[in-house]
Scaffold this motif. Structure first.
Motif, short mmCIF file in Angstrom:
data_model
loop_
_atom_site.label_atom_id
_atom_site.label_comp_id
_atom_site.label_asym_id
_atom_site.label_seq_id
_atom_site.Cartn_x
_atom_site.Cartn_y
_atom_site.Cartn_z
N GLY A 83 24.77 13.28 -10.34
CA GLY A 83 23.83 14.29 -10.52
C GLY A 83 22.40 13.67 -10.33
N GLU A 84 21.51 14.38 -9.99
CA GLU A 84 20.25 13.86 -9.73
C GLU A 84 19.18 14.08 -11.05
N SER A 85 19.66 14.52 -12.08
CA SER A 85 18.74 14.40 -13.27
C SER A 85 19.74 14.18 -14.46
N GLU A 86 19.05 13.90 -15.45
CA GLU A 86 19.89 13.57 -16.91
C GLU A 86 20.50 15.07 -17.27
N LEU A 87 20.07 16.10 -17.04
CA LEU A 87 20.58 17.21 -17.25
C LEU A 87 21.82 17.54 -16.43
#
Length: 231
Positions: A83-87
């Motif tokens: 993924g590209e973000s923590e979320l």
């Protein structure tokens, strides 16, 4: 620095197939050590210090990682499938944990099938169910999965797709969760019912998209051929 990888797992798709796919998708060489299920009672003695559990990822001939989700997440981070973000990372992790939950739901129906490897039944559950000769024993588990468990969890996956924009589970980019879910759905179609995705067109589209990726399609074809030849 290029790393050297060796993945040790059973000679099945099971829980580790998405790890193999990630290596292939990034064109990363790895040693794919496979242990036949009928050899496991003897072979497991080799892995006493790893508490007798697979998969095991050996890195650069000296670092070992165990536990399927630990290995999967490590490879995902190393190869850019997390993924590209923590979320997005958290959503991918959530989806993969839900896949494992589904396996445990099936394991709970232990009276509906016979397993020759009870210590690794979470890896072989759907194969065990398919190979169970008693149709009457399988009725309860199939009914519970098809009428309650699968719709409940598949609806959750479908909601992930809707929330992320409709293509991938965690966001606009493919993550290891898409691979894990696609593999699981295909296993269930093969072993439980080929029509389980009739009411979930977005999940069906996701699964088909993953299996149409050239590297995945080639890997699946090669491993099916090897299995058919007794390898």
């Amino acid at each position: 620095m290029d790393r050297k990888y060796k993945l040790t797992y059973f000679n099945i798709r099971g829980l580790a197939e998405p790890i193999r796919w990630m290596f292939r998708l990034r064109n990363v060489d790895f040693e794919d050590e496979r242990i036949n299920l009928d050899q496991w009672p003897e072979e497991r003695q080799r892995f006493t210090k790893q508490v007798g559990q697979l998969p095991i990822l050996l890195i650069d001939d000296k670092i070992e990682l165990t536990q399927v989700h630990t290995v999967m997440r490590y490879v995902a981070r190393e190869l850019g499938f997390n993924g590209e973000s923590e979320l997005e990372e958290a959503r991918a992790d959530e989806a993969v944990e839900l896949v494992y939950d589904l396996r445990l739901c099936a394991v709970a129906h232990k009276d509906c099938y016979t397993t020759v490897n009870p210590d690794i039944v979470s890896h072989t559950i759907f194969r065990d169910f398919r190979n169970e000769k008693s149709i009457s024993k399988k009725v309860l588990m199939r009914k519970r999965l098809l009428e309650y468990t699968f719709p409940l969890y598949f609806s959750k996956f479908a909601q992930f797709l809707e929330d992320s924009g409709g293509e991938y589970l965690a966001g606009p980019n493919m993550t290891y969760a898409d691979l894990a879910v696609a593999n699981f759905l295909d296993v269930c179609e093969d072993n439980i019912n080929p029509d389980i995705l009739n009411d979930f067109p977005t999940l069906k589209a996701l699964k088909e998209e993953i299996f149409e990726i050239p590297e995945v399609a080639e890997w699946v074809a090669q491993t099916k051929t090897a299995s058919a030849s007794g390898a």
